[in-house]
Every structure is written in C-alpha cells, then in structure tokens.
Write a protein that holds these residues in place. Structure first.
Motif, PDB file in Angstrom:
ATOM      1  N   LEU A  90      -7.481  -0.756   1.085  1.00 23.63           N
ATOM      2  CA  LEU A  90      -6.923   0.258   1.977  1.00 23.63           C
ATOM      3  C   LEU A  90      -6.762   1.589   1.244  1.00 23.63           C
ATOM      4  CD1 LEU A  90      -4.212  -1.809   3.887  1.00 23.63           C
ATOM      5  CD2 LEU A  90      -6.233  -0.735   4.885  1.00 23.63           C
ATOM      6  N   ALA A  91      -6.299   1.546  -0.002  1.00 23.13           N
ATOM      7  CA  ALA A  91      -6.115   2.769  -0.797  1.00 23.13           C
ATOM      8  C   ALA A  91      -7.458   3.455  -1.040  1.00 23.13           C
ATOM      9  CB  ALA A  91      -5.422   2.444  -2.119  1.00 23.13           C
ATOM     10  N   GLU A 134       0.897   4.701  -3.414  1.00 22.27           N
ATOM     11  CA  GLU A 134       1.128   5.460  -2.178  1.00 22.27           C
ATOM     12  C   GLU A 134       0.793   4.612  -0.953  1.00 22.27           C
ATOM     13  OE1 GLU A 134       0.255  10.092  -3.067  1.00 22.27           O
ATOM     14  OE2 GLU A 134      -1.442   8.724  -3.394  1.00 22.27           O
ATOM     15  N   MET A 135      -0.300   3.851  -1.038  1.00 23.05           N
ATOM     16  CA  MET A 135      -0.697   2.995   0.087  1.00 23.05           C
ATOM     17  C   MET A 135       0.318   1.888   0.310  1.00 23.05           C
ATOM     18  SD  MET A 135      -2.507   2.343   2.632  1.00 23.05           S
ATOM     19  CE  MET A 135      -3.872   3.460   2.556  1.00 23.05           C
ATOM     20  N   ALA A 136       0.903   1.374  -0.757  1.00 25.58           N
ATOM     21  CA  ALA A 136       1.930   0.338  -0.612  1.00 25.58           C
ATOM     22  C   ALA A 136       3.119   0.876   0.181  1.00 25.58           C
ATOM     23  CB  ALA A 136       2.372  -0.164  -1.986  1.00 25.58           C
ATOM     24  N   ASP A 172       0.057   9.822   9.676  1.00 26.98           N
ATOM     25  CA  ASP A 172      -0.748  10.658   8.789  1.00 26.98           C
ATOM     26  C   ASP A 172      -2.102   9.986   8.584  1.00 26.98           C
ATOM     27  OD1 ASP A 172      -0.172   8.556   7.069  1.00 26.98           O
ATOM     28  OD2 ASP A 172       1.207   9.705   5.813  1.00 26.98           O
ATOM     29  N   GLY A 173      -2.928  10.566   7.744  1.00 30.29           N
ATOM     30  CA  GLY A 173      -4.272  10.039   7.525  1.00 30.29           C
ATOM     31  C   GLY A 173      -4.274   8.626   6.950  1.00 30.29           C
ATOM     32  N   ALA A 174      -3.378   8.361   6.020  1.00 39.28           N
ATOM     33  CA  ALA A 174      -3.313   7.029   5.407  1.00 39.28           C
ATOM     34  C   ALA A 174      -2.881   5.986   6.436  1.00 39.28           C
ATOM     35  CB  ALA A 174      -2.361   7.042   4.220  1.00 39.28           C
ATOM     36  N   ALA A 175      -1.932   6.342   7.272  1.00 38.26           N
ATOM     37  CA  ALA A 175      -1.491   5.408   8.315  1.00 38.26           C
ATOM     38  C   ALA A 175      -2.623   5.144   9.299  1.00 38.26           C
ATOM     39  CB  ALA A 175      -0.267   5.961   9.035  1.00 38.26           C
ATOM     40  N   ALA A 176      -3.411   6.172   9.613  1.00 35.67           N
ATOM     41  CA  ALA A 176      -4.547   5.989  10.524  1.00 35.67           C
ATOM     42  C   ALA A 176      -5.566   5.020   9.928  1.00 35.67           C
ATOM     43  CB  ALA A 176      -5.200   7.332  10.829  1.00 35.67           C
ATOM     44  N   VAL A 177      -5.792   5.106   8.633  1.00 42.24           N
ATOM     45  CA  VAL A 177      -6.718   4.179   7.969  1.00 42.24           C
ATOM     46  C   VAL A 177      -6.198   2.751   8.077  1.00 42.24           C
ATOM     47  CG1 VAL A 177      -7.666   3.489   5.718  1.00 42.24           C
ATOM     48  CG2 VAL A 177      -7.711   5.894   6.418  1.00 42.24           C
ATOM     49  N   VAL A 178      -4.901   2.578   7.873  1.00 42.55           N
ATOM     50  CA  VAL A 178      -4.317   1.238   7.971  1.00 42.55           C
ATOM     51  C   VAL A 178      -4.466   0.692   9.391  1.00 42.55           C
ATOM     52  CG1 VAL A 178      -2.194  -0.121   7.778  1.00 42.55           C
ATOM     53  CG2 VAL A 178      -2.714   1.618   6.065  1.00 42.55           C
ATOM     54  N   LEU A 179      -4.201   1.536  10.397  1.00 41.00           N
ATOM     55  CA  LEU A 179      -4.301   1.084  11.786  1.00 41.00           C
ATOM     56  C   LEU A 179      -5.731   0.726  12.172  1.00 41.00           C
ATOM     57  CD1 LEU A 179      -1.832   3.508  13.602  1.00 41.00           C
ATOM     58  CD2 LEU A 179      -1.430   1.181  12.788  1.00 41.00           C
TER      59      LEU A 179
END
Length: 191
Positions: free
Chosen positions: A149-150, A159-161, A128-135
């Motif tokens: 990251l959040a 949610e980010m955790a 999802d979008g949050a996972a893409a930001v983390v990657l």
C-alpha cells in the motif's frame, strides 16, 4: 358548540391536575420513556428525509432507497434498473442517493464498503491521496500488506500504517447502531 365542548375538555384536564403539571405520569408514560424510545434505522432515516427532501420526487426516491437498505445501512438496489422500472431519470435517483448519504449515521446509503468508508473519511475531512489508494485496494488492507500500500501511494510504511489505522477505526456497518430487524418468520412443521 364544538368550541365550548373543547373548552370544557381542557378545563377538566387542568382541574384534574393534568396538563402542564405533567399529566403523562398518570397515564404510565414519562418523558424519560418517550425520550429513550428505540428507533430503527429506517425510522431514523425517514425522519431525516422528511426534513431534507425538497420535492415529492426526491422524497419518493429517498423512501425507495431507504427501503432497499439492509440493516448495516447499505443500498443494494440497482439504481439504473430501478430508474427504468419507475420511469424516472437515473440522474434524479443519483441526486436522491447523494441526499440520503448526507444523513446520520455517517456512511449510510453506501453501495459498497469502499464507498461507506469514503463517505466517513470525507465527512471527517480525512480523505487524502493515501486514503484513496487504500480504498481502491481494500484486499491489501485486509491482508495488512502495509508495504505494498505504501509503494502504491508513494509514502513511507510508517505514514501508511497511520492511514490504515485511521481507516480501520471507521465504522464499516454504520446502520447497525440502530439495531437489527431480525425476521421472526415462523415456519410450520406441516403444511
């Protein structure tokens, strides 16, 4: 005459109690031993390639990619340079890479840690979008900077955790489950 010899060979095998009744035990090999035979990563991927490749070119390029993998399952070949050296269209190399990346274990064939994790997230339908930001910001994940990251993802730190926890439970080196081919080169003391 050849058929008669073959028939006699089969007759003698069944007369001696071998064949359908489990003659492997007499040779010292059992079905259990054959079923648990260790395979390395390259053997495992080559078997899948043999079943999946549609053309000779795809098969050749798939073998090239599998041979360029390290024990963790990462491809370290420069595809553009390899395509130029082999006289193959770079797009065909990319197609072969996409095929290899569909193989088991999930995440194999990646060129970077981010790509390896992305392949796994996509496979498990968790991208999802949050996972893409983390990657895109793995250095922040390594520092466990959940707050930054959040903010980048526009979600709450809680949610980010959860997203980070999901990503850290993925396998960063999927090929290692098939063992490692440690080189056993002997270096002489005197030449």
């Amino acid at each position: 005459d050849d058929v008669a010899v073959l028939d006699m060979g089969w007759d003698s095998m069944y007369e001696s109690g071998r064949g359908a009744s489990g003659g492997f035990e007499e040779d010292g090999a059992s079905w259990e031993d054959m079923a648990t035979e260790d395979k390395n990563l390259k053997d495992h991927l080559t078997e899948q390639l043999r079943l999946s490749a549609q053309t000779q070119v795809e098969r050749f390029l798939g073998h090239y990619l599998i041979d360029s993998m390290d024990d963790a399952g990462y491809v370290h070949a420069d595809l553009d340079k390899a395509a130029e050296q082999l006289g193959v269209d770079a797009e065909k190399f990319e197609d072969a890479l996409l095929l290899v990346q569909t193989f088991d274990p999930v995440g194999v064939g990646a060129r970077s840690l981010a790509e390896c994790l992305k392949l796994q997230l996509e496979h498990y339908k968790q991208m999802d979008g949050a996972a893409a930001v983390v990657l895109q910001n793995l250095e922040l994940l390594a520092r466990r900077d959940i707050g930054m990251l959040a903010r980048k993802a526009g979600i709450s730190p809680d949610e980010m955790a959860k997203v980070c926890d999901r990503i850290t439970h993925l396998n960063p080196k999927p090929g290692l489950q098939y063992g490692s081919e440690v080189s056993t080169n002997v270096i002489p003391d005197v030449v």
